[in-house]
Design an enzyme around this catalytic site. Sequence first.
Site, PDB file in Angstrom:
ATOM      1  N   ARG A  29      50.046 -40.897  22.948  1.00  0.00           N
ATOM      2  CA  ARG A  29      49.999 -39.372  22.531  1.00  0.00           C
ATOM      3  C   ARG A  29      51.150 -39.208  22.532  1.00  0.00           C
ATOM      4  O   ARG A  29      51.727 -38.566  21.399  1.00  0.00           O
ATOM      5  CB  ARG A  29      48.625 -38.666  22.341  1.00  0.00           C
ATOM      6  CG  ARG A  29      47.676 -38.951  21.813  1.00  0.00           C
ATOM      7  CD  ARG A  29      47.171 -37.806  21.772  1.00  0.00           C
ATOM      8  NE  ARG A  29      44.950 -37.830  21.416  1.00  0.00           N
ATOM      9  CZ  ARG A  29      44.653 -38.886  21.328  1.00  0.00           C
ATOM     10  NH1 ARG A  29      44.330 -39.526  21.665  1.00  0.00           N
ATOM     11  NH2 ARG A  29      43.485 -38.238  20.415  1.00  0.00           N
ATOM     12  N   HIS A  62      50.689 -47.090  22.804  1.00  0.00           N
ATOM     13  CA  HIS A  62      49.606 -45.409  22.092  1.00  0.00           C
ATOM     14  C   HIS A  62      49.377 -44.835  22.810  1.00  0.00           C
ATOM     15  O   HIS A  62      48.398 -43.619  21.878  1.00  0.00           O
ATOM     16  CB  HIS A  62      48.521 -46.854  21.995  1.00  0.00           C
ATOM     17  CG  HIS A  62      47.557 -45.963  23.629  1.00  0.00           C
ATOM     18  ND1 HIS A  62      47.036 -45.159  23.701  1.00  0.00           N
ATOM     19  CD2 HIS A  62      47.156 -47.169  24.717  1.00  0.00           C
ATOM     20  CE1 HIS A  62      46.575 -45.530  25.290  1.00  0.00           C
ATOM     21  NE2 HIS A  62      46.903 -46.682  25.755  1.00  0.00           N
ATOM     22  N   GLU A 108      45.826 -36.953  29.729  1.00  0.00           N
ATOM     23  CA  GLU A 108      44.852 -37.793  30.873  1.00  0.00           C
ATOM     24  C   GLU A 108      45.690 -37.577  32.526  1.00  0.00           C
ATOM     25  O   GLU A 108      44.447 -37.395  32.683  1.00  0.00           O
ATOM     26  CB  GLU A 108      45.237 -39.033  30.514  1.00  0.00           C
ATOM     27  CG  GLU A 108      44.858 -40.370  29.647  1.00  0.00           C
ATOM     28  CD  GLU A 108      45.601 -40.077  28.588  1.00  0.00           C
ATOM     29  OE1 GLU A 108      46.979 -39.583  28.490  1.00  0.00           O
ATOM     30  OE2 GLU A 108      45.593 -40.817  27.415  1.00  0.00           O
ATOM     31  N   ASP A 161      40.692 -41.604  32.867  1.00  0.00           N
ATOM     32  CA  ASP A 161      41.130 -40.718  32.777  1.00  0.00           C
ATOM     33  C   ASP A 161      40.929 -39.790  31.160  1.00  0.00           C
ATOM     34  O   ASP A 161      41.834 -39.347  30.813  1.00  0.00           O
ATOM     35  CB  ASP A 161      42.949 -39.991  33.152  1.00  0.00           C
ATOM     36  CG  ASP A 161      43.379 -41.603  32.390  1.00  0.00           C
ATOM     37  OD1 ASP A 161      43.005 -41.877  31.318  1.00  0.00           O
ATOM     38  OD2 ASP A 161      44.207 -41.573  33.196  1.00  0.00           O
ATOM     39  N   HIS A 208      47.283 -50.955  18.549  1.00  0.00           N
ATOM     40  CA  HIS A 208      46.404 -50.201  18.644  1.00  0.00           C
ATOM     41  C   HIS A 208      45.603 -49.935  17.741  1.00  0.00           C
ATOM     42  O   HIS A 208      46.354 -49.913  16.108  1.00  0.00           O
ATOM     43  CB  HIS A 208      46.606 -49.415  19.944  1.00  0.00           C
ATOM     44  CG  HIS A 208      45.707 -48.018  20.304  1.00  0.00           C
ATOM     45  ND1 HIS A 208      45.190 -47.488  19.289  1.00  0.00           N
ATOM     46  CD2 HIS A 208      44.885 -48.064  21.679  1.00  0.00           C
ATOM     47  CE1 HIS A 208      44.336 -46.995  19.953  1.00  0.00           C
ATOM     48  NE2 HIS A 208      44.059 -47.330  21.455  1.00  0.00           N
ATOM     49  N   GLU A 258      38.529 -45.140  40.169  1.00  0.00           N
ATOM     50  CA  GLU A 258      40.029 -44.235  39.489  1.00  0.00           C
ATOM     51  C   GLU A 258      40.361 -42.842  39.920  1.00  0.00           C
ATOM     52  O   GLU A 258      41.062 -42.491  39.028  1.00  0.00           O
ATOM     53  CB  GLU A 258      40.200 -44.938  38.220  1.00  0.00           C
ATOM     54  CG  GLU A 258      42.198 -45.286  37.877  1.00  0.00           C
ATOM     55  CD  GLU A 258      42.311 -45.923  36.584  1.00  0.00           C
ATOM     56  OE1 GLU A 258      42.200 -45.065  36.083  1.00  0.00           O
ATOM     57  OE2 GLU A 258      42.266 -47.173  36.889  1.00  0.00           O
TER      58      GLU A 258
END
Length: 375
Positions: free
Chosen positions: A213, A211, A134, A98, A244, A120
């Site tokens: 957003r 991580h 995503e 995604d 990350h 997926e």
Amino acid sequence: MNKIKVMTVFGTRPEGIKMAPIIKVMESRPEIENTICITAQHREMLDQVLDLFKIEPDYDLNIFKPGQSLTEITMRALEGLERVIREVKPHILLVQGDTSTVFAGALAAFYQKVKVGHVEAGLRSGNLYSPYPEEANRKLTGVLAHFHFAPTEINRLNLLKEGYPEERIFITGNTVIDALKFAVKKDYKFHLPLLNDIDYKNKRIILVTSHRRENIGKPMENIFSAINNIALKYDDVEVVFPIHLNPKVREIAYRVFKGNDKVHLIEPLDYEPFTNLMAKSHLVVTDSGGLQEEAPSLGKPVLVVREETERPEGIEAGTAKLVGTEYDNIFKEIDILLSNQEEYSKMANAVNPYGDGKASERIVDIIIKHIGPNE
Ligand code: UD1
Ligand code: UDP
């Protein structure tokens, strides 16, 4: 024999990890000629994966730029992919997950009227802004896809609800479990001295990653503050956080955990040491998608620091819990797991709602069965 021409596109660490087992299976099938094209939306974090799985891309678009925006990633990937697809002329293009690379890959293929296989497929949180971007990427990719490789029955039902034809949806399991079986080893020795020196018998390790957003800012400060104070509360608890490479995440982590020597802030780990560290950890606190799939398989309780998840299977199985992003609740839930053995045992069960390690073989079998070399 005319071979089926597959083009595999990926760009970030998790896509690489989950695509690698499919690439390995395709290498062993004489019916398939696979061309690998990486966008390299991630650079170092993807290169680690390529090294581990010994994958040599045929095309590297090298689009990565520090601080890249969503628009930049999408445009640069889309442009580069058009060129490669015109040259390769695949029968099918495979994308996984995604990310922005996935959406750009599916769109670029669609523009060239190339069939898309979405690995997926069918994960849905129900909130377009969480995870952001995503949830939108996976829905947009679904619209463009010809084959939907759904990891679980829940994912299949999501796709059916959106009106996708039943005969194009296949339940395969998640290829992350295939990768995990390859990586986790008994008596694994780390290269990083810090990880070898940890007293795993007497210390309880909390493995942390974050991580997303939508968590950057106050939510991430809450998450890290709660973990910081938990580490200070329990003498036998240590935290390992491979951070990350996103500088926004790093700034918050270094600020909040400053001066706490119970918290080890380290660079992103290669997949092999990372998953072996998970296998030795007491519990996992994360907003990652992939970790929600790996931790249940290793019998590690996982507290998901997000408001929604597209992976309810781990929660239903009892090994994962959605704890949100407010300080009080995160602190409370970790505290319960550390102080109440009964609660911990209830969650520390090895279950495999995400697959049996054979997802890649299923996906490749489906491609061979359904795509003729003369398409
Ligand atoms: C991306 C995906 C996300 C996925 C995550 C996995 C999108 C929009 N997001 O998010 O779905 O869960 O990857 O980790 O596709 N950076 C480096 N080196 C690297 C990688 C990243 O320095 O190898 C830094 C850069 O400053 C970059 C930032 O991290 O600008 C963010 O990377 P980006 O790919 O834009 O988004 P992620 O948050 O990694
Ligand atoms: N991972 C890794 N090294 C690390 C942290 C994570 O190899 O330091 C692996 C992890 O095992 C999982 C994947 O990276 O397979 C998850 O990636 P990430 O959390 O970046 O993305 P998401 O799954 O949330 O899209």
